[in-house]
Scaffold this motif. Structure first.
Motif, PDB file in Angstrom:
ATOM      1  N   ASP A 232      43.071  32.974  45.302  1.00  0.00           N
ATOM      2  CA  ASP A 232      43.290  34.081  46.063  1.00  0.00           C
ATOM      3  C   ASP A 232      44.069  35.267  45.576  1.00  0.00           C
ATOM      4  OD1 ASP A 232      41.717  33.100  48.308  1.00  0.00           O
ATOM      5  OD2 ASP A 232      43.470  31.954  49.219  1.00  0.00           O
ATOM      6  N   ALA A 233      44.930  34.898  44.859  1.00  0.00           N
ATOM      7  CA  ALA A 233      45.898  35.770  44.196  1.00  0.00           C
ATOM      8  C   ALA A 233      45.063  36.527  43.006  1.00  0.00           C
ATOM      9  CB  ALA A 233      47.194  35.034  43.679  1.00  0.00           C
ATOM     10  N   LEU A 234      44.333  35.630  42.225  1.00  0.00           N
ATOM     11  CA  LEU A 234      43.723  36.005  41.239  1.00  0.00           C
ATOM     12  C   LEU A 234      42.552  37.226  41.619  1.00  0.00           C
ATOM     13  CD1 LEU A 234      42.704  36.024  38.188  1.00  0.00           C
ATOM     14  CD2 LEU A 234      41.228  34.128  38.628  1.00  0.00           C
ATOM     15  N   THR A 235      41.765  36.730  42.816  1.00  0.00           N
ATOM     16  CA  THR A 235      40.795  37.612  43.101  1.00  0.00           C
ATOM     17  C   THR A 235      41.262  39.150  43.619  1.00  0.00           C
ATOM     18  OG1 THR A 235      40.493  35.898  44.792  1.00  0.00           O
ATOM     19  CG2 THR A 235      38.650  36.838  43.936  1.00  0.00           C
ATOM     20  N   ARG A 236      42.528  38.972  44.128  1.00  0.00           N
ATOM     21  CA  ARG A 236      43.022  40.134  44.645  1.00  0.00           C
ATOM     22  C   ARG A 236      43.565  41.045  43.410  1.00  0.00           C
ATOM     23  NH1 ARG A 236      47.557  39.826  49.375  1.00  0.00           N
ATOM     24  NH2 ARG A 236      46.017  38.531  50.188  1.00  0.00           N
ATOM     25  N   ILE A 237      43.878  40.315  42.367  1.00  0.00           N
ATOM     26  CA  ILE A 237      44.557  40.948  41.263  1.00  0.00           C
ATOM     27  C   ILE A 237      43.136  41.703  40.672  1.00  0.00           C
ATOM     28  CG2 ILE A 237      45.457  40.813  38.977  1.00  0.00           C
ATOM     29  CD1 ILE A 237      47.199  38.594  40.001  1.00  0.00           C
ATOM     30  N   LEU A 238      42.260  41.024  40.403  1.00  0.00           N
ATOM     31  CA  LEU A 238      40.939  41.589  40.006  1.00  0.00           C
ATOM     32  C   LEU A 238      40.486  42.879  40.742  1.00  0.00           C
ATOM     33  CD1 LEU A 238      39.016  38.431  38.826  1.00  0.00           C
ATOM     34  CD2 LEU A 238      40.238  39.869  37.353  1.00  0.00           C
ATOM     35  N   ASP A 239      40.578  42.929  41.951  1.00  0.00           N
ATOM     36  CA  ASP A 239      40.242  43.762  42.821  1.00  0.00           C
ATOM     37  C   ASP A 239      40.858  45.190  42.398  1.00  0.00           C
ATOM     38  OD1 ASP A 239      38.206  44.128  44.866  1.00  0.00           O
ATOM     39  OD2 ASP A 239      39.169  42.130  45.792  1.00  0.00           O
ATOM     40  N   VAL A 240      42.137  45.094  42.202  1.00  0.00           N
ATOM     41  CA  VAL A 240      42.856  46.467  41.881  1.00  0.00           C
ATOM     42  C   VAL A 240      43.110  46.898  40.460  1.00  0.00           C
ATOM     43  CG1 VAL A 240      43.898  46.621  44.260  1.00  0.00           C
ATOM     44  CG2 VAL A 240      45.115  45.324  42.566  1.00  0.00           C
ATOM     45  N   GLU A 241      43.195  45.742  39.698  1.00  0.00           N
ATOM     46  CA  GLU A 241      43.535  46.106  38.348  1.00  0.00           C
ATOM     47  C   GLU A 241      42.292  46.830  37.739  1.00  0.00           C
ATOM     48  OE1 GLU A 241      46.213  45.676  36.188  1.00  0.00           O
ATOM     49  OE2 GLU A 241      47.336  45.349  38.008  1.00  0.00           O
ATOM     50  N   GLN A 242      42.724  47.852  36.927  1.00  0.00           N
ATOM     51  CA  GLN A 242      41.376  48.407  35.971  1.00  0.00           C
ATOM     52  C   GLN A 242      41.644  47.691  34.800  1.00  0.00           C
ATOM     53  OE1 GLN A 242      39.691  51.060  37.202  1.00  0.00           O
ATOM     54  NE2 GLN A 242      40.945  51.607  39.070  1.00  0.00           N
ATOM     55  N   PHE A 243      40.488  46.889  34.610  1.00  0.00           N
ATOM     56  CA  PHE A 243      40.493  46.261  33.393  1.00  0.00           C
ATOM     57  C   PHE A 243      39.088  46.394  32.684  1.00  0.00           C
ATOM     58  CE2 PHE A 243      37.493  42.602  34.318  1.00  0.00           C
ATOM     59  CZ  PHE A 243      37.769  42.441  35.762  1.00  0.00           C
ATOM     60  N   ASP A 244      39.286  46.093  31.318  1.00  0.00           N
ATOM     61  CA  ASP A 244      38.067  46.349  30.545  1.00  0.00           C
ATOM     62  C   ASP A 244      37.503  44.910  30.280  1.00  0.00           C
ATOM     63  OD1 ASP A 244      36.150  47.164  29.056  1.00  0.00           O
ATOM     64  OD2 ASP A 244      37.379  47.851  27.271  1.00  0.00           O
ATOM     65  N   GLY A 245      38.279  44.220  29.353  1.00  0.00           N
ATOM     66  CA  GLY A 245      38.066  42.622  29.297  1.00  0.00           C
ATOM     67  C   GLY A 245      39.182  41.789  29.744  1.00  0.00           C
ATOM     68  N   MET A 246      39.002  40.752  29.954  1.00  0.00           N
ATOM     69  CA  MET A 246      40.076  39.855  30.542  1.00  0.00           C
ATOM     70  C   MET A 246      40.012  38.274  29.999  1.00  0.00           C
ATOM     71  SD  MET A 246      41.145  38.968  34.361  1.00  0.00           S
ATOM     72  CE  MET A 246      41.941  40.533  34.642  1.00  0.00           C
TER      73      MET A 246
END
Ligand code: AMP
Length: 649
Positions: A232-246
């Motif tokens: 759950d924490a991961l999905t929330r981070i992925l939602d708001v973090e502007q990322f290119d590759g991870m």
């Protein structure tokens, strides 16, 4: 990182099979160093903390040598807490799943002794337990140590901290002299070294040295999270973090698959990268990541070794690394070619020490990550949704759809904006714009944190413990923590509901019938009560030592069964004979607790629940047992007693 695999370490076939099925790809450094030593039958003294894979480091070799026919205990593991006992027993069970007729039995205080007696009678090759309860079984002659071939002391420094070291020595002395011994400890205070010298003799030493490494250009943070809420924490981070590759780092091959699948199902383009994949497949995955056909790779350390992809803007340590070196390697996958990078590490409560150790070796604080709120996630999704719509209006040929929408509006006399709203509603269903997300609990660092403070030179209590100077009173750990001048980053975020904790709980002063004459120390008392009565150590208040007795403040509302149990618990060979302290020191020594003439703390269960000390009342329960109230006259609330004249500070 080495390229040794489990098979070449020499563990037995059934154990190897279980390890492979668990998805362990490679031994961790402590496993690589310890397993051959223990397989050879030598004693071992290991410096390792939780998260390094130390459990498997001793469980795998001892299980590999197990005599399946011998039903009496062959392996004995001593742990400081019941939680660790259960965890270690579970680990043994999973590593031994292909060993026929295998039985492991956890034995610890606070649990029904009848079940443990039956378990011991049935036969268990491995017994894992806390020292107090083990001594209890030894006294009852229900535990036979005569056939023990391997003995492991796990988290020895914690046992010292909790005052169990004398009990541990008593048990050690009762094991056959020829039995193989291993001691694991996160730190090696002199008292532990002394026990090791006495009982482990010429042991091989395993100490994973962490070299200091600096990591620049990478913004590092950590999130305290419970294991089951990591996704759950991961999905929330992925939602708001502007990322290119991870890159998301996990420990096992099976986790790479599981997490990559879950992320795919949530709409993120992701793939697993682990040692089971052929070289061609691995290269293909990395190329897709390079080209932007893939945004997230979920990898094990082995598979991501040396990976160099410029567009990796983020590294998530979903599982903590085994050691500092591995951490530095992992986060070094971002910040490539002079770019900026971001690294976020998930840390469970018991892994706090690993976090501190990494901070120490990288000489950089790892700040606390602020988990995005519901509103932030919603805001971010709305922004993206708007951009998507506007982009589509500009770039996509919508002629036919334009006519279609107009037609629907005209035929049904619907306002165009209402129609657009209906379409927006339909379009966001898979990724709601106004999500109702689960609450994520961010636990705080506790016991490990305290142990770490002990390692600081000026606050070092190890020498104190060693020099036999007995501290006479004990502040509540919580208040002690607060006064510690720790850097800000040392206090991870606390969930708001944790804030109150021990401070606003009414306490009752109890009298126990062990005192200075018995050479008791506050540590012994805390250890016994924390383990035997299942009272979280932070709720054990002020302790005063007198010559023939002591007093200890405990939260109001101790369930009767716990009280009865504590009455019989022994510290320094003497039963506590706990009673509510009425200040008449000495008069009541041998009296059974009789509170009939005193004012009850509360009258019935309902009353007790209303006081909110137990689970479900919105406050962390002080007593972990069943929420049972005293039956009437069992306790009274007292203000802390005045300091006795005999007190030494
Ligand atoms: P420990 O330090 O023993 O508490 O182990 C921490 C975690 O690491 C546990 O969840 C183990 O299942 C896991 N673990 C231990 N050894 C390995 C390994 N070689 N590969 C992957 N995971 C492991």
């Amino acid at each position: 990182m080495s390229s040794v695999d489990f098979a070449s370490l020499g563990i037995s076939a059934p154990v190897l099979k279980a390890v492979q099925q668990l998805g362990y790809e490679q031994p961790s450094p402590v496993q690589e160093a310890s397993i051959p030593i223990l397989l050879e039958g030598k004693n071992l003294l290991g410096t390792a903390q939780t998260g390094t894979g130390k459990t498997a480091a001793f469980a795998l070799p001892f299980l590999s040598k197990l005599d399946e026919k011998q039903k009496s205990p062959q392996i004995l593991v001593l742990t400081p807490t019941r939680e660790l006992a259960i965890q270690v027993a579970e680990a043994f069970q999973s590593y031994a799943k292909h060993i026929k007729g295998f039985h492991v039995l956890p034995i610890y205080g606070g649990a029904d002794i009848g079940g443990q007696l039956r378990g011991l009678k049935r036969g268990a090759q491995v017994v894992v337990g806390t020292p107090g309860r083990m001594l209890d079984h030894l006294r009852r002659r229900s535990l036979d140590l005569s056939q023990i071939k391997g003995l492991i002391l796990d988290e020895a420094d914690e046992m010292l901290r909790m005052g169990f070291i004398d009990d541990v020595e008593t048990i050690l002395a009762k094991t056959p002299p020829e039995c193989q011994r291993a001691l694991f400890s996160a730190t090696m205070p002199p008292a532990i070294k002394r026990v090791a010298d006495k009982y482990l003799g010429d042991a091989e030493v395993v100490s994973i040295q962490n070299k200091t490494k600096t990591v620049e250009r990478i913004a590092q943070s950590h999130l305290m999270v419970k294991g089951h809420q990591k996704m759950d924490a991961l999905t929330r981070i992925l939602d708001v973090e502007q990322f290119d590759g991870m890159i998301i780092f996990v420990r096992t091959k099976s986790s790479t698959l599981e997490i990559a699948e879950k992320l795919e199902a949530r709409g993120f383009s992701s793939a697993a990268l682990n040692g089971d994949l052929t070289q061609t497949l691995r290269e293909r995955t990395i190329n897709r990541l390079k080209k932007g056909q893939l945004d997230i790779v979920v990898a094990t350390d082995v598979a991501a070794r040396g990976l160099d992809v410029e567009r990796i803007s983020h590294v998530i340590n979903y599982d903590v690394p085994y050691d500092n070196e591995s951490y530095v390697h992992r986060i070094g996958r971002t910040g490539r070619a002079g770019r900026e990078g971001k690294a976020i590490m998930f840390v469970t409560q018991k892994e706090t020490r690993m976090l501190r150790s990494i901070e120490k070796s990288t000489r950089q604080p790892i700040s606390s990550f602020n988990l995005p709120s519901n509103e932030e996630v919603s805001g971010q999704r709305i922004t993206q949704f708007k951009e998507q719509l506007v982009g589509m209006c500009k770039s996509t040929k919508l002629d036919k759809f334009h006519s279609l929408v107009k037609e629907v509006a005209a035929e049904n006399d619907i306002d165009m904006t209402l129609l657009a709203a209906a379409l927006a509603y339909e379009a966001q269903k898979d990724r709601p714009l106004f999500p109702k997300m689960v609450a994520i609990d961010t636990p705080r660092a506790t016991a490990n944190d305290r142990s770490d403070r002990k390692e600081r030179p000026k606050r070092d209590s190890r020498e104190r413990a060693e020099s036999r100077e007995r501290p006479e009173s004990r502040e509540r750990p919580d208040s002690r923590d607060r006064s510690a001048k720790a850097p800000r980053t040392e206090r991870p975020e606390r969930a708001p509901r944790d804030k109150s904790d021990a401070d606003d709980i009414p306490m009752v002063t109890y009298r126990i019938e062990v005192g200075r004459n018995d050479e008791v120390s506050p540590k012994n008392i805390v250890g016994a009560i924390a383990n035997e009565a299942e009272i979280d150590a932070q709720y054990i208040g002020h302790i005063k030592l007198y010559d023939d007795h002591s007093t200890v403040d405990l939260p109001e509302g101790m369930p009767k069964e716990l009280f009865d149990h504590l009455y019989k618990v022994r510290v320094c060979q003497k039963p506590l004979k706990i009673s509510v302290d009425n200040g008449t020191a000495g008069e009541q020594r041998d009296a059974k607790p009789g509170f009939k003439d005193r004012k009850p703390a509360f009258k019935d269960k309902k009353d007790a629940a209303a006081k909110g000390k137990f689970a479900g009342a919105g406050q962390k329960p002080a007593f972990k047992g069943k929420p049972k109230a005293h039956r009437g006259q069992d306790s009274e609330v007292r203000k802390p007693r005045k300091r006795p004249v005999t007190d030494r500070k």
